[in-house]
Design a protein around this motif. Sequence first.
Motif, PDB file in Angstrom:
ATOM      1  N   VAL A 105       3.112  39.159   5.355  1.00  0.00           N
ATOM      2  CA  VAL A 105       4.470  38.962   5.479  1.00  0.00           C
ATOM      3  C   VAL A 105       4.779  37.260   5.170  1.00  0.00           C
ATOM      4  CG1 VAL A 105       6.392  38.734   7.131  1.00  0.00           C
ATOM      5  CG2 VAL A 105       4.937  40.839   6.844  1.00  0.00           C
ATOM      6  N   LEU A 106       3.830  36.478   5.984  1.00  0.00           N
ATOM      7  CA  LEU A 106       3.886  35.264   5.671  1.00  0.00           C
ATOM      8  C   LEU A 106       3.809  34.701   4.263  1.00  0.00           C
ATOM      9  CD1 LEU A 106       2.191  33.660   8.741  1.00  0.00           C
ATOM     10  CD2 LEU A 106       4.410  33.488   8.440  1.00  0.00           C
ATOM     11  N   VAL A 107       2.782  35.286   3.440  1.00  0.00           N
ATOM     12  CA  VAL A 107       2.572  34.707   2.142  1.00  0.00           C
ATOM     13  C   VAL A 107       3.887  35.296   1.213  1.00  0.00           C
ATOM     14  CG1 VAL A 107       1.267  35.369   0.187  1.00  0.00           C
ATOM     15  CG2 VAL A 107       0.151  34.998   2.356  1.00  0.00           C
ATOM     16  N   ILE A 108       4.497  36.502   1.591  1.00  0.00           N
ATOM     17  CA  ILE A 108       5.500  36.990   1.002  1.00  0.00           C
ATOM     18  C   ILE A 108       6.881  36.126   1.182  1.00  0.00           C
ATOM     19  CG2 ILE A 108       7.286  38.731   0.677  1.00  0.00           C
ATOM     20  CD1 ILE A 108       4.975  40.716   1.540  1.00  0.00           C
ATOM     21  N   GLU A 109       7.020  35.746   2.407  1.00  0.00           N
ATOM     22  CA  GLU A 109       8.042  34.740   2.742  1.00  0.00           C
ATOM     23  C   GLU A 109       7.760  33.572   2.207  1.00  0.00           C
ATOM     24  OE1 GLU A 109       9.847  32.870   6.790  1.00  0.00           O
ATOM     25  OE2 GLU A 109       9.168  35.011   7.039  1.00  0.00           O
ATOM     26  N   GLY A 110       6.724  33.128   2.085  1.00  0.00           N
ATOM     27  CA  GLY A 110       6.355  31.783   1.639  1.00  0.00           C
ATOM     28  C   GLY A 110       6.505  31.587   0.264  1.00  0.00           C
ATOM     29  N   SER A 111       6.301  32.346  -0.496  1.00  0.00           N
ATOM     30  CA  SER A 111       5.943  32.462  -1.849  1.00  0.00           C
ATOM     31  C   SER A 111       7.431  33.054  -2.840  1.00  0.00           C
ATOM     32  CB  SER A 111       5.039  33.327  -2.690  1.00  0.00           C
ATOM     33  OG  SER A 111       5.046  34.644  -2.248  1.00  0.00           O
ATOM     34  N   VAL A 112       8.349  33.726  -1.887  1.00  0.00           N
ATOM     35  CA  VAL A 112       9.587  33.950  -2.728  1.00  0.00           C
ATOM     36  C   VAL A 112      10.307  32.706  -3.312  1.00  0.00           C
ATOM     37  CG1 VAL A 112      11.738  35.228  -2.300  1.00  0.00           C
ATOM     38  CG2 VAL A 112       9.554  36.394  -1.708  1.00  0.00           C
ATOM     39  N   TRP A 113      10.618  31.816  -2.305  1.00  0.00           N
ATOM     40  CA  TRP A 113      11.002  30.557  -2.683  1.00  0.00           C
ATOM     41  C   TRP A 113      10.413  30.013  -4.062  1.00  0.00           C
ATOM     42  CZ3 TRP A 113       8.993  25.757  -2.998  1.00  0.00           C
ATOM     43  CH2 TRP A 113       7.897  25.465  -2.571  1.00  0.00           C
ATOM     44  N   TYR A 114       9.112  29.892  -3.954  1.00  0.00           N
ATOM     45  CA  TYR A 114       8.393  29.509  -5.064  1.00  0.00           C
ATOM     46  C   TYR A 114       8.848  30.077  -6.275  1.00  0.00           C
ATOM     47  CZ  TYR A 114       3.787  28.070  -6.971  1.00  0.00           C
ATOM     48  OH  TYR A 114       2.565  27.502  -7.563  1.00  0.00           O
ATOM     49  N   VAL A 115       8.954  31.379  -6.403  1.00  0.00           N
ATOM     50  CA  VAL A 115       9.104  32.115  -7.632  1.00  0.00           C
ATOM     51  C   VAL A 115      10.666  31.881  -7.834  1.00  0.00           C
ATOM     52  CG1 VAL A 115       9.617  34.441  -8.688  1.00  0.00           C
ATOM     53  CG2 VAL A 115       7.528  34.151  -6.994  1.00  0.00           C
ATOM     54  N   GLU A 117      12.308  28.977  -7.304  1.00  0.00           N
ATOM     55  CA  GLU A 117      12.120  27.723  -7.834  1.00  0.00           C
ATOM     56  C   GLU A 117      11.837  27.566  -9.091  1.00  0.00           C
ATOM     57  OE1 GLU A 117      13.284  23.539  -7.348  1.00  0.00           O
ATOM     58  OE2 GLU A 117      13.561  25.263  -5.972  1.00  0.00           O
ATOM     59  N   ALA A 118      10.816  28.275  -9.552  1.00  0.00           N
ATOM     60  CA  ALA A 118      10.322  28.217 -10.847  1.00  0.00           C
ATOM     61  C   ALA A 118      11.387  29.007 -11.638  1.00  0.00           C
ATOM     62  CB  ALA A 118       8.833  29.129 -10.987  1.00  0.00           C
ATOM     63  N   TYR A 119      12.081  29.984 -11.451  1.00  0.00           N
ATOM     64  CA  TYR A 119      13.021  30.729 -12.381  1.00  0.00           C
ATOM     65  C   TYR A 119      14.297  29.926 -12.557  1.00  0.00           C
ATOM     66  CZ  TYR A 119      16.265  34.119 -13.677  1.00  0.00           C
ATOM     67  OH  TYR A 119      17.344  34.809 -14.436  1.00  0.00           O
ATOM     68  N   SER A 120      14.471  29.205 -11.247  1.00  0.00           N
ATOM     69  CA  SER A 120      15.871  28.610 -11.671  1.00  0.00           C
ATOM     70  C   SER A 120      15.511  27.155 -12.252  1.00  0.00           C
ATOM     71  CB  SER A 120      16.442  28.198 -10.094  1.00  0.00           C
ATOM     72  OG  SER A 120      15.791  27.452  -9.389  1.00  0.00           O
TER      73      SER A 120
END
Length: 179
Positions: A105-115, A117-120
Amino acid sequence: MLLRLEKYFDRFSDLMGWIAGALNLVMLINVFYDAIMRYFFRTGSIALQELEWHLFSMVFLFGIAYALKEDGHVRVDVLYDRFSPRWKATVNIGGTLLLLLPLSVLVIEGSVWYVHEAYSSGEISGDPGGLPYRWLIKLVIPACFVFLLVSATGFVIRNINIFLNIEQPPERRAESRLL
């Protein structure tokens, strides 16, 4: 009912293993083609080299869910092998609920913003001729940890079945006994 539910989760994990195997084959072909082009024809592609790393990470990340289902993950515990099947099931359930699920859950929560940011930002490779759409490979990180959560649910159900003596524990493979 638990056995049927476990079967559905196992099918999902088997699908993840099949995808990891197929991606491994694609990676093999990619590396072979890239090496032939580089060493025999003195030409190469930055995009193909980046694709090698992307495929490798996908094989690893998709393979995690399958490795958990097959009980193929590394065990360091010396005491675990001496436990009864019920105690092993208890350790597996506790470890999954207390360590694996919160970490996922921590990895999911921490990596969604990462995705996001890369997309936007329209992030692309920093190398000329590299791969565009960097967010796609970054999307694999939270996706695979979601897949791991699904597989972990099946793993917990299997261990509940073993704990309740509904199912027999899986036989240890020969290669795991060599250690």
